[in-house]
Scaffold this motif. Structure first.
Motif, PDB file in Angstrom:
ATOM      1  N   LEU A 169      -0.171  10.955  16.725  1.00 10.08           N
ATOM      2  CA  LEU A 169       0.079  11.760  17.930  1.00 10.08           C
ATOM      3  C   LEU A 169       1.467  11.511  18.517  1.00 10.08           C
ATOM      4  CD1 LEU A 169      -3.271  11.189  19.889  1.00 10.08           C
ATOM      5  CD2 LEU A 169      -2.716  13.030  18.281  1.00 10.08           C
ATOM      6  N   ALA A 170       2.205  10.553  17.954  1.00  6.74           N
ATOM      7  CA  ALA A 170       3.424  10.072  18.608  1.00  6.74           C
ATOM      8  C   ALA A 170       4.579  11.053  18.465  1.00  6.74           C
ATOM      9  CB  ALA A 170       3.814   8.719  18.033  1.00  6.74           C
ATOM     10  N   ASP A 171       5.548  10.913  19.375  1.00  2.54           N
ATOM     11  CA  ASP A 171       6.819  11.626  19.251  1.00  2.54           C
ATOM     12  C   ASP A 171       7.777  10.842  18.374  1.00  2.54           C
ATOM     13  OD1 ASP A 171       6.292  13.776  21.286  1.00  2.54           O
ATOM     14  OD2 ASP A 171       5.939  11.980  22.475  1.00  2.54           O
ATOM     15  N   VAL A 172       7.648   9.507  18.430  1.00  6.96           N
ATOM     16  CA  VAL A 172       8.488   8.640  17.598  1.00  6.96           C
ATOM     17  C   VAL A 172       7.579   7.578  16.982  1.00  6.96           C
ATOM     18  CG1 VAL A 172      10.491   7.119  17.521  1.00  6.96           C
ATOM     19  CG2 VAL A 172      10.387   8.949  19.233  1.00  6.96           C
ATOM     20  N   VAL A 173       7.636   7.446  15.666  1.00  7.52           N
ATOM     21  CA  VAL A 173       6.886   6.397  14.972  1.00  7.52           C
ATOM     22  C   VAL A 173       7.901   5.468  14.316  1.00  7.52           C
ATOM     23  CG1 VAL A 173       5.152   5.870  13.222  1.00  7.52           C
ATOM     24  CG2 VAL A 173       5.011   8.031  14.495  1.00  7.52           C
ATOM     25  N   LEU A 174       7.765   4.176  14.583  1.00  7.76           N
ATOM     26  CA  LEU A 174       8.692   3.198  14.017  1.00  7.76           C
ATOM     27  C   LEU A 174       7.944   2.345  12.995  1.00  7.76           C
ATOM     28  CD1 LEU A 174      10.433   2.089  17.330  1.00  7.76           C
ATOM     29  CD2 LEU A 174      11.214   3.805  15.682  1.00  7.76           C
ATOM     30  N   PRO A 175       8.434   2.263  11.750  1.00  8.56           N
ATOM     31  CA  PRO A 175       7.730   1.492  10.714  1.00  8.56           C
ATOM     32  C   PRO A 175       7.999   0.001  10.867  1.00  8.56           C
ATOM     33  CG  PRO A 175       9.726   2.435   9.798  1.00  8.56           C
ATOM     34  CD  PRO A 175       9.686   2.860  11.240  1.00  8.56           C
ATOM     35  N   SER A 176       6.946  -0.784  10.992  1.00 11.73           N
ATOM     36  CA  SER A 176       7.134  -2.210  11.269  1.00 11.73           C
ATOM     37  C   SER A 176       6.642  -3.067  10.116  1.00 11.73           C
ATOM     38  CB  SER A 176       6.419  -2.596  12.567  1.00 11.73           C
ATOM     39  OG  SER A 176       5.053  -2.306  12.471  1.00 11.73           O
ATOM     40  N   ALA A 177       7.138  -4.305  10.123  1.00 11.42           N
ATOM     41  CA  ALA A 177       6.759  -5.258   9.080  1.00 11.42           C
ATOM     42  C   ALA A 177       5.340  -5.752   9.311  1.00 11.42           C
ATOM     43  CB  ALA A 177       7.733  -6.439   9.096  1.00 11.42           C
ATOM     44  N   GLN A 178       4.713  -6.202   8.225  1.00 11.43           N
ATOM     45  CA  GLN A 178       3.363  -6.743   8.322  1.00 11.43           C
ATOM     46  C   GLN A 178       3.378  -8.258   8.372  1.00 11.43           C
ATOM     47  OE1 GLN A 178      -0.024  -5.258   6.243  1.00 11.43           O
ATOM     48  NE2 GLN A 178       1.162  -3.603   5.327  1.00 11.43           N
ATOM     49  N   TRP A 179       2.207  -8.802   8.554  1.00 13.85           N
ATOM     50  CA  TRP A 179       1.966 -10.220   8.774  1.00 13.85           C
ATOM     51  C   TRP A 179       2.701 -11.135   7.787  1.00 13.85           C
ATOM     52  CZ3 TRP A 179      -1.216 -12.542   4.865  1.00 13.85           C
ATOM     53  CH2 TRP A 179      -1.734 -11.632   3.934  1.00 13.85           C
TER      54      TRP A 179
ATOM     55  N   HIS B 241       0.835  -1.210   0.000  1.00 13.61           N
ATOM     56  CA  HIS B 241       0.000   0.000   0.000  1.00 13.61           C
ATOM     57  C   HIS B 241       0.871   1.262   0.000  1.00 13.61           C
ATOM     58  CE1 HIS B 241      -3.138   2.809   1.162  1.00 13.61           C
ATOM     59  NE2 HIS B 241      -4.020   1.870   0.875  1.00 13.61           N
ATOM     60  N   PRO B 242       0.494   2.279  -0.763  1.00 13.66           N
ATOM     61  CA  PRO B 242       1.305   3.503  -0.785  1.00 13.66           C
ATOM     62  C   PRO B 242       1.382   4.223   0.551  1.00 13.66           C
ATOM     63  CG  PRO B 242      -0.746   3.764  -2.047  1.00 13.66           C
ATOM     64  CD  PRO B 242      -0.611   2.311  -1.723  1.00 13.66           C
ATOM     65  N   ASP B 243       0.446   3.957   1.458  1.00 10.72           N
ATOM     66  CA  ASP B 243       0.498   4.607   2.783  1.00 10.72           C
ATOM     67  C   ASP B 243       1.506   3.952   3.724  1.00 10.72           C
ATOM     68  OD1 ASP B 243      -1.511   6.213   1.912  1.00 10.72           O
ATOM     69  OD2 ASP B 243      -3.055   5.460   3.290  1.00 10.72           O
ATOM     70  N   ARG B 244       2.131   2.843   3.324  1.00  8.08           N
ATOM     71  CA  ARG B 244       3.074   2.159   4.224  1.00  8.08           C
ATOM     72  C   ARG B 244       4.120   3.129   4.757  1.00  8.08           C
ATOM     73  NH1 ARG B 244       4.099  -3.495   4.140  1.00  8.08           N
ATOM     74  NH2 ARG B 244       5.518  -3.105   5.862  1.00  8.08           N
ATOM     75  N   LEU B 245       4.393   3.023   6.048  1.00  9.87           N
ATOM     76  CA  LEU B 245       5.510   3.763   6.631  1.00  9.87           C
ATOM     77  C   LEU B 245       6.794   3.035   6.247  1.00  9.87           C
ATOM     78  CD1 LEU B 245       4.005   4.323  10.194  1.00  9.87           C
ATOM     79  CD2 LEU B 245       4.175   6.022   8.361  1.00  9.87           C
ATOM     80  N   ARG B 246       7.780   3.786   5.786  1.00  5.00           N
ATOM     81  CA  ARG B 246       9.032   3.154   5.328  1.00  5.00           C
ATOM     82  C   ARG B 246      10.254   3.716   6.033  1.00  5.00           C
ATOM     83  NH1 ARG B 246       8.157   0.532   0.236  1.00  5.00           N
ATOM     84  NH2 ARG B 246       5.928   0.565  -0.177  1.00  5.00           N
ATOM     85  N   THR B 247      10.048   4.675   6.891  1.00  6.47           N
ATOM     86  CA  THR B 247      11.163   5.243   7.641  1.00  6.47           C
ATOM     87  C   THR B 247      10.637   5.693   9.001  1.00  6.47           C
ATOM     88  OG1 THR B 247      12.806   7.018   7.652  1.00  6.47           O
ATOM     89  CG2 THR B 247      10.735   7.514   6.599  1.00  6.47           C
TER      90      THR B 247
ATOM     91  N   GLY C 239      13.916  -0.389   4.802  1.00  5.71           N
ATOM     92  CA  GLY C 239      13.730   0.621   5.845  1.00  5.71           C
ATOM     93  C   GLY C 239      12.784   0.207   6.948  1.00  5.71           C
ATOM     94  N   VAL C 240      12.142  -0.945   6.764  1.00  9.89           N
ATOM     95  CA  VAL C 240      11.151  -1.407   7.742  1.00  9.89           C
ATOM     96  C   VAL C 240      11.758  -2.536   8.567  1.00  9.89           C
ATOM     97  CG1 VAL C 240       8.984  -2.706   7.882  1.00  9.89           C
ATOM     98  CG2 VAL C 240       9.145  -0.690   6.398  1.00  9.89           C
ATOM     99  N   ARG C 241      11.449  -2.582   9.866  1.00 12.92           N
ATOM    100  CA  ARG C 241      11.937  -3.667  10.720  1.00 12.92           C
ATOM    101  C   ARG C 241      10.752  -4.422  11.324  1.00 12.92           C
ATOM    102  NH1 ARG C 241      17.070  -1.202  14.196  1.00 12.92           N
ATOM    103  NH2 ARG C 241      18.159  -0.262  12.416  1.00 12.92           N
TER     104      ARG C 241
END
Ligand code: SF4
Length: 705
Positions: free
Chosen positions: A442-452, A61-67, A478-480
């Motif tokens: 709302l977060a101060d830090v957002v971490l992009p995570s892997a999906q299922w 999906h184009p909305d995926r967080l990558r960083t 870039g995702v963990r």
């Protein structure tokens, strides 16, 4: 969507959404990720709902967080490196704990996380952060069912039998559940049961799709569940259809219940529940005559401030009908979230350690300390339950920093506006997610995570069947994975030696040792064994044990080995309709959305099917309020307002409005729900509160925004 013919090289894995955990085959066609049902998986047998079929769309999906994203001095979120994000987290955690102590950092998990993540998140809280304040959104899902099951049976496994037993029960009482919408492939078992001549009685304030397919529909007043159960048991006693031999052989405590049940004579039960006496009598006779009676509950009865008592009342009924523990009969609850079962077993609850152990049990603490390689006194005691943890954020004595994984409480928590306000009051909010959810925003830090489909792990479905969710593809650059994130933070906090795992299987190996001898014992389950078969039921205590599909065949997990009756009464909901708020509000799910909608609202086909919440209102109620079908309506409770489009239907009682909860912003119905908590489970009262409705106006829209 391209057509998809699965091949042998496609990956067999499982749907990312609900607790049915349908087996799927995942591959590519025309360069798109596509999904088909896996006929070899014996639970869904190839069937999927629309959410499962379209689940591949979230992966690219184009909305995926990558960083990673960091909150900047101008208040916006800006891309950052992993080092910068991890440094910010560690500095924030240290500053918070130096100023306010270790428990000022909280952890909030989710019921969709794999067992490995659940396990490691609980360990991360206790060992890396040293905080007692860890809980999760499953507190809003299965905690009442779990609390009642432990009281009655000494163990909490949603279905203590395989799901296929449903097809062979001759009479089923299904309470507060609408699987035709929320878990459609489950309906094949109810369909088979009906086709074999079985009877299905649905208890629900709404005439849902499931109720429409039933033999009988008992349309109760919201919040009167325990009265329905007690009233039916009264009639069983009156008719002499209680299974006396089962009571004598396998239960205890029935005599204490008799006096309570005597007060639920039919006229009184009709008055409290709104169900006509004749229907109660008919339902009781059908149940009393059953050879293989089954009682199933779900969130309708459970998400109430008396949720535990509601479930206990239906357990009483099931025990009185007998045969609980024997094939094709007995009591069960239908779990909701994807890993709603495993998520409540492996230590992300405030009062719990892995293996469904109690955190205040000295023997459990000693065992887990030995597995974790730390002194027992380093394991903190019990912390706050989910809503209490959220409610006290940023206040004196509450948490000041929160690490949140796999949850979106801005949409899914009760009294959501207040929860949002408390999240904003934190000194540090860290969110791991694959999309920028309302909470992540709302977060101060957002971490992009892997999906299922991008990581390996195990899930435990609604039957207690542990399954292997296989990895099908790499995550985006870039995702963990969540496991990698937990290990990296722990490393920087100086606790890396306790979090050195090569992969998810290595985490599971430690989980096996941690659960050994516990209630939910996974120690005989391994990835190799799961690879070779379609899941294994816990408890499975040794390498040569085949697992336990039916856990109550010989005895219950109580000290006496007997199931316990509880003398529970019906109590009124925490908030009843009155002159200012004259209707009941009840909430739930729709077929094409899942939970807070972070994933499913981004799937084009699902968004087209239900782009917004529809408020189900009886036409007579709507006419009195001046509301037209399809018009916007403002709903208001003592906690806030929300907007939905009116769907006029005679399938809902005149005194009740139903709104699904999958949306945020002004469409969030959880801005209205009541955080009154069950005294045992700490479950909020999502299913009942008092509401008023009125036509939406531009002025109201501005006010509620
Ligand atoms: S959402 Fe549930 S019922 Fe639907 S496909 Fe996924 S696991 Fe199956």
């Amino acid at each position: 969507m391209p057509t998809f013919a699965p091949t042998a090289t496609d990956t067999e894995t499982h749907c990312p959404y609900c607790a049915f955990q349908c087996g799927i085959r995942l591959g590519t066609a025309d360069d798109e990720v596509v999904v088909a049902g896996n006929p070899a998986f014996p639970v869904n047998k190839g069937a999927l709902c629309i959410k499962g079929f379209t689940s591949g769309e979230t992966l690219r999906h184009p909305d995926r967080l990558r960083t990673p994203l960091l909150r900047t001095s101008d208040g916006t979120l800006a891309p950052a490196t992993w080092d910068e994000a991890l440094d910010r987290i560690v500095a924030g955690v240290r500053a918070t704990q130096e100023s306010y102590g270790p428990h000022a950092v909280g952890v909030f998990g989710g019921g969709s996380l794999t067992n490995e993540k659940t396990y490691l998140l609980g360990k991360f809280a206790r060992v890396a952060l040293g905080t007692r304040n860890v809980d999760y959104n499953g507190r809003f899902c299965m905690s009442s069912a779990g609390g009642a099951s432990i009281k009655a049976f000494g163990v909490d496994r949603g279905l203590p039998f395989p799901v296929e037993d449903i097809a062979k029960a001759d009479v089923i009482l299904l309470v507060g559940s609408n699987p035709a919408e929320t878990m459609p492939p489950l309906m094949q078992y109810f369909g088979a049961q009906r086709a074999a001549g079985g009877t299905l009685i649905v208890v629900d304030p709404r005439r849902t799709l499931t109720a429409q397919s039933a033999t009988m529909h008992l349309r109760l007043t919201p919040g009167s569940d325990a009265a329905v159960a007690n009233g039916l048991l009264h009639l069983l006693l009156r008719d002499g259809t209680v299974d006396q031999a089962f009571l004598a052989d396998r239960t205890e405590g029935f005599e204490e219940l008799r006096g309570v049940i005597a007060t639920y004579w039919p006229e009184r039960t009709e008055k409290v529940t709104g169900i006509p006496e004749a229907e109660l009598v008919k339902a009781a006779r059908l149940l009393g005559a059953a050879k293989r009676p089954m009682v199933l509950t779900a969130r309708g009865a459970e998400q109430q401030a008396q949720g535990v008592n509601n479930v206990l009342a239906f357990i009483n009924l099931a025990l009185a009908l007998g045969r609980h523990g024997q094939p094709f009969a007995g009591f069960g609850t239908i779990t909701g979230q994807g890993n709603g079962q495993g998520g409540r077993e492996q230590g992300q609850k405030a009062d719990q350690l892995p293996g469904y152990r109690r955190i205040d049990d000295p023997a459990a603490r000693a065992h887990i300390a030995s597995v974790w390689g730390i002194p027992e006194e380093e394991i903190p005691g019990p912390g706050r339950s989910a809503y209490e943890l959220l409610d006290e954020m940023g206040r004196e004595g509450g948490v000041r920093a929160l690490f949140l994984m796999g949850s979106n409480p801005v949409v899914s928590a009760p009294r959501a506006l207040h929860v949002e306000e408390r999240l904003r009051a934190l000194d540090l909010l860290v969110v791991t997610d694959f999309f920028l959810s309302e909470t992540a925003a709302l977060a101060d830090v957002v971490l992009p995570s892997a999906q299922w489909a991008e990581e390996e792990g195990t899930m435990t479905n609604l039957e207690g069947r542990v399954i292997l969710r296989r990895r099908a593809m790499d995550p985006p650059a870039g995702v963990r994975t969540d496991l990698e994130i937990l290990m990296a933070v722990a490393e920087r906090l100086g606790r890396g030696e306790h979090f050195a795992f090569a992969n998810a299987e290595a985490v599971f190996e430690e989980l096996r040792r941690a659960t050994a001898g516990g209630v939910a014992d996974y120690s005989g389950i391994s990835y190799d064994r799961l690879e070779a078969r379609q899941g294994m039921f816990w408890p499975c205590p040794t390498d040569d044990h085949d697992g336990t599909p039916r856990i109550f065949a010989d005895h219950f997990a109580t000290p006496s080995g007997r199931a316990r009756f509880h003398a529970v009464r019906h109590e009124s909901p925490a908030e009843e309709p009155d002159a200012s708020y004259p209707l009941y509000l009840t909430t739930g799910r729709v077929m094409s959305q899942y939970q807070s909608g972070t994933q499913t609202r981004r799937v084009a086909q699902l968004a087209r099917l239900t782009p917004e919440p529809l408020a189900e209102i009886n036409p007579n109620t709507a006419r009195r309020a001046g509301i037209l079908d399809g018009a916007l309506v403002t709903l208001t409770t003592r906690r806030g307002s929300s907007t939905a489009r009116a769907k006029l239907t005679r399938d809902i009682r005149e005194d009740t409005v139903f709104v699904p909860f999958h949306w945020g912003g002004t469409a969030s119905i959880n801005r209205l729900t009541n955080p009154a908590l069950d005294p045992t489970s700490r479950m909020p009262e999502f299913k009942v509160c008092a509401v008023k409705i009125e036509p939406h106006s531009v002025r109201q829209g501005a006010k509620s925004a």
